[in-house]
Design a protein around this motif. Structure first.
Motif: not given
Length: 223
Positions: A84-92, A107-113, A125-130
């Motif tokens: 939740i709040g994955c950003g650019k997904g590096f840890l995943l 999932i992350d609220s930043s379309s740029y990320a 990865l999904t665009l969305g909110n926690a």
């Protein structure tokens, strides 16, 4: 619920000049925060005086965190994992180095990320909110959130903690910013650009109890 430190190995690797950041003539704190809270280019890859100053994948940086989590929770080979709040997904992405057969979701609220995330896992990865997770109850073997929930206001934080609790089965972990004394409080205020929940550990514990969050946690302190 337990306090478990997975993050010091990453957090303490960064050197911080708190006064320089808050007093910068070109990007004073209020300007930096306005830009950062858009969670767009400036936040991730813009000037370091705003936030990350170029958030790029570094080989091995997150793998040690993923490995520590897998070993601590004894996650199965085919674990279903949510960030939740994955950003650019590096840890995943690095979770797949430890558990190649895992099902990973972010999932992350930043379309740029998400547009600039690790290409190998972008489709997961999904665009969305926690505050509104698009998955059913008890769907994930492991749910975690790192340096995300302190960015929420109180009414959002309540919903986000309840959602995190809802979609996870047994194992959950979150890391948030906090402070234990006035020095750490000042440093947090000087350094942060997106924090909205300025809670002591005792206040965070209150939030966990109010929302029935049963997972583990740790705190980031600015010493």
């Amino acid at each position: 619920m337990a306090e478990i430190d997975f993050m010091s190995v990453v957090h303490k690797s960064t050197q911080r000049d708190y006064l320089a950041r808050v007093n910068d003539p070109e990007f004073p704190k209020e300007k930096a925060a306005e830009l950062a809270k858009k969670f767009d280019f400036d936040y991730w890859d813009g000037d370091r005086r705003i936030c990350y100053g170029g958030y790029r994948y570094i080989e091995g940086r997150w793998e040690k965190v993923a490995r520590a989590m897998v070993e601590h929770y004894q996650l199965p080979e085919n674990a279903r994992i949510l960030d939740i709040g994955c950003g650019k997904g590096f840890l995943l992405y690095d979770f797949l180095k430890v558990l190649p057969n895992a099902e990973i979701y972010g999932i992350d609220s930043s379309s740029y990320a998400l547009e600039n995330s690790k290409e190998e896992i972008r489709s997961q990865l999904t665009l969305g909110n926690a505050t509104s997770l698009p998955w059913p109850d008890n769907h994930f073997d492991f749910v975690y959130s790192i340096n995300t929930l302190h960015c929420l206001h109180a009414h959002e934080l309540d919903k986000a903690l309840r959602e995190m609790q809802r979609v996870g089965k047994q194992y959950k972990y979150l890391c948030v910013e906090s402070w234990r004394n006035q020095s750490e409080k000042a440093n947090l205020l000087y350094w942060q650009v997106t924090c909205e929940a300025f809670n002591t550990p005792e206040a965070w514990q209150w939030w966990f109890e109010q929302t029935d969050y049963s997972g583990d946690h740790s705190y980031i302190y600015f010493e």
